[in-house]
Enzyme design. Sequence first.
Site, PDB file in Angstrom:
ATOM      1  N   ARG A  95      20.224  40.460   3.277  1.00  0.00           N
ATOM      2  CA  ARG A  95      19.301  41.491   3.772  1.00  0.00           C
ATOM      3  C   ARG A  95      20.021  42.352   4.810  1.00  0.00           C
ATOM      4  NH1 ARG A  95      18.326  36.799   6.957  1.00  0.00           N
ATOM      5  NH2 ARG A  95      18.996  37.263   9.081  1.00  0.00           N
TER       6      ARG A  95
ATOM      7  N   LYS B 166      21.257  26.725  -0.350  1.00  0.00           N
ATOM      8  CA  LYS B 166      22.418  26.585   0.537  1.00  0.00           C
ATOM      9  C   LYS B 166      23.534  25.755  -0.090  1.00  0.00           C
ATOM     10  CE  LYS B 166      20.131  29.188   2.962  1.00  0.00           C
ATOM     11  NZ  LYS B 166      20.447  30.611   2.913  1.00  0.00           N
TER      12      LYS B 166
ATOM     13  N   GLU C 257      26.651  17.564   6.377  1.00  0.00           N
ATOM     14  CA  GLU C 257      27.824  18.357   6.743  1.00  0.00           C
ATOM     15  C   GLU C 257      28.425  17.798   8.010  1.00  0.00           C
ATOM     16  OE1 GLU C 257      27.226  22.522   7.392  1.00  0.00           O
ATOM     17  OE2 GLU C 257      27.138  22.975   5.258  1.00  0.00           O
TER      18      GLU C 257
HETATM   19  C1  MV4 Z   1      26.234  24.175  11.721  1.00  0.00           C
HETATM   20  C2  MV4 Z   1      26.687  23.979  13.037  1.00  0.00           C
HETATM   21  C3  MV4 Z   1      27.701  23.074  13.240  1.00  0.00           C
HETATM   22  N1  MV4 Z   1      28.222  22.407  12.198  1.00  0.00           N
HETATM   23  N2  MV4 Z   1      26.794  23.491  10.738  1.00  0.00           N
HETATM   24  C4  MV4 Z   1      22.635  27.113  12.739  1.00  0.00           C
HETATM   25  C5  MV4 Z   1      22.224  28.317  11.985  1.00  0.00           C
HETATM   26  C6  MV4 Z   1      22.544  28.034  10.570  1.00  0.00           C
HETATM   27  N3  MV4 Z   1      23.059  29.210   9.934  1.00  0.00           N
HETATM   28  C7  MV4 Z   1      23.535  26.935  10.624  1.00  0.00           C
HETATM   29  N4  MV4 Z   1      23.680  26.546  11.995  1.00  0.00           N
HETATM   30  C8  MV4 Z   1      24.656  25.711  12.404  1.00  0.00           C
HETATM   31  N5  MV4 Z   1      25.256  25.023  11.428  1.00  0.00           N
HETATM   32  C9  MV4 Z   1      27.747  22.640  10.974  1.00  0.00           C
HETATM   33  N6  MV4 Z   1      28.268  21.940   9.969  1.00  0.00           N
HETATM   34  C10 MV4 Z   1      26.083  24.682  14.054  1.00  0.00           C
HETATM   35  C11 MV4 Z   1      25.054  25.533  13.750  1.00  0.00           C
HETATM   36  C12 MV4 Z   1      24.474  26.152  14.889  1.00  0.00           C
HETATM   37  C13 MV4 Z   1      24.541  27.496  15.075  1.00  0.00           C
HETATM   38  C14 MV4 Z   1      25.147  28.323  14.177  1.00  0.00           C
HETATM   39  C15 MV4 Z   1      25.173  29.676  14.355  1.00  0.00           C
HETATM   40  C16 MV4 Z   1      24.607  30.212  15.501  1.00  0.00           C
HETATM   41  C17 MV4 Z   1      24.009  29.408  16.406  1.00  0.00           C
HETATM   42  C18 MV4 Z   1      23.965  28.054  16.218  1.00  0.00           C
HETATM   43  C19 MV4 Z   1      23.362  27.267  17.149  1.00  0.00           C
HETATM   44  C20 MV4 Z   1      23.299  25.939  16.967  1.00  0.00           C
HETATM   45  C21 MV4 Z   1      23.848  25.368  15.820  1.00  0.00           C
END
Ligand code: MV4
Length: 477
Positions: A292, A117, A200
């Site tokens: 994917r 990542k 982050e």
């Molecule tokens: C985050 C975020 C807020 N700020 N990063 C969750 C899935 C993964 N791909 C990364 N995720 C998140 N990263 C920062 N810096 C919030 C999430 C997140 C989220 C992201 C996509 C879909 C649903 C989510 C649910 C909770 C938190």
Amino acid sequence: MAMFKKVMVANRGEIAVRIIRACKELGIPTVTIFTEQDANAIHIVKADQAVLVSPGPLAGYLDFPQIIDKAKSAGADAIHPGYGFGAENWQFAKACLDAGLTFIGPPVEAMRRMGDKVLARQLLEEAGVPTVPGSPVIEADDQAREWAGRIGFPMLLKAKGGGGGRGMRLVKDEAELLNSLKGARREARRSFGDEAVYLEKLIEQSKHIEIQLLGDRYGHIIHLGERDCSIQRRHQKLIEIAPSLVLTPEKRQEMGELAKKAARLMAYHSVGTMEFLVDKDLNYYFLEMNTRIQVEHPITELITGIDLLKEQIKVAAGEPLTIKQEEVVLRGYAMECRINAEDPRNNFFPSPGRITRYQSPGGIGIRLDGCVFGGYEVPPYFDPLLAKLCAWGNTWEEVLARMDRALEEYIIRGIKTTIPFYRRVLKDEDFRTGKFTTDFLNQKLPSLTYEDTRESWDLFYVAASALFCELNQIRTP
Ligand code: MV4
């Protein structure tokens, strides 16, 4: 270019069926795998050939050397991994290539890079894609404090080997920082075998929007617009829509072109998805890339008319893309509801068991990608996805009405499913008007209550049938 002689479909459930369907349309024979506990699964019937992988309910699907072996013995020259299992495992992809099989997916190097990542974020930054303000891998406590000062609270601790939200940890203030760091490292080591973590800035109040990419082996790459996957619970997506209700054509083009530029930097081919968080001012931040085919790909197929699976298989076989970016037209709206064997009124608790009655919906604008039938016993070992119900419509309002109509038609008895829950969500005014972020279900779940009108009838039938047996002196267990 010669098409594959035979494809090994190294998966199960609805995605195995989806891959087999694509191969059929391309005239490619298929061989698939199954474990003993999955002996009644529908993908076994749909494929031309099926081989048992042992032992255990799940382990067989993850036994990559055995799968490669069986693919070779069956005369397959390519492996489609689907999603989950080996789909994003670059070691598996490499082992396929080393065995002389085509891995139907992106280049091994791209999988490796996006699986890390921190490296993924670096590459996207090089391409000029906005990413979340963040740190490199944190080695020392001092470094954590220094980056915290630069980024500002609240922050997230993420695992370098993580993804999909696994192993994320919220850090609200300085006091929590060092303790959280220790905890996150321990968790990362346990879950991913690598304790590297980074910081982050927490992006709040945002939508989860992902751009679909498709590229060939000759550097042609196109984007197919976006999907809004904000309606999720504990990182399990439940409802997805395409296109987003808030993105402008200009933003879409900007994000799509940047995503393509990043993909070119790693000589990407096959299908792939770039995930973004998009805030209310339409600022967007790259999160991670999925290398994917994704569960929710059908809604992109519905609005573009492009068969992503067939395209993925064709480009893997070395065919050039025949679709140009200018030819991609997004038409209407589409929604997917994931029909899970879960009880939404009991914390989405798994609900395996026998399906006593099954009637699938249909009609105009409805697509169903499923893997169950009446009499089928849903095993407890696998993910709970029974089917993906998709609706297409000329307008968002048409999609809303069509999905509700299809959910009403859909009859699954004997186990609990998410069907009645979705009918409730579809009535929610904030959902209907696009006023939702990834926090939607977190906040709304307590208010999204419904009566399961079938429940009392099911009880009645059980009682009636017991009475019938009693009166006719039929022995019951
Ligand atoms: C985050 C975020 C807020 N700020 N990063 C969750 C899935 C993964 N791909 C990364 N995720 C998140 N990263 C920062 N810096 C919030 C999430 C997140 C989220 C992201 C996509 C879909 C649903 C989510 C649910 C909770 C938190």
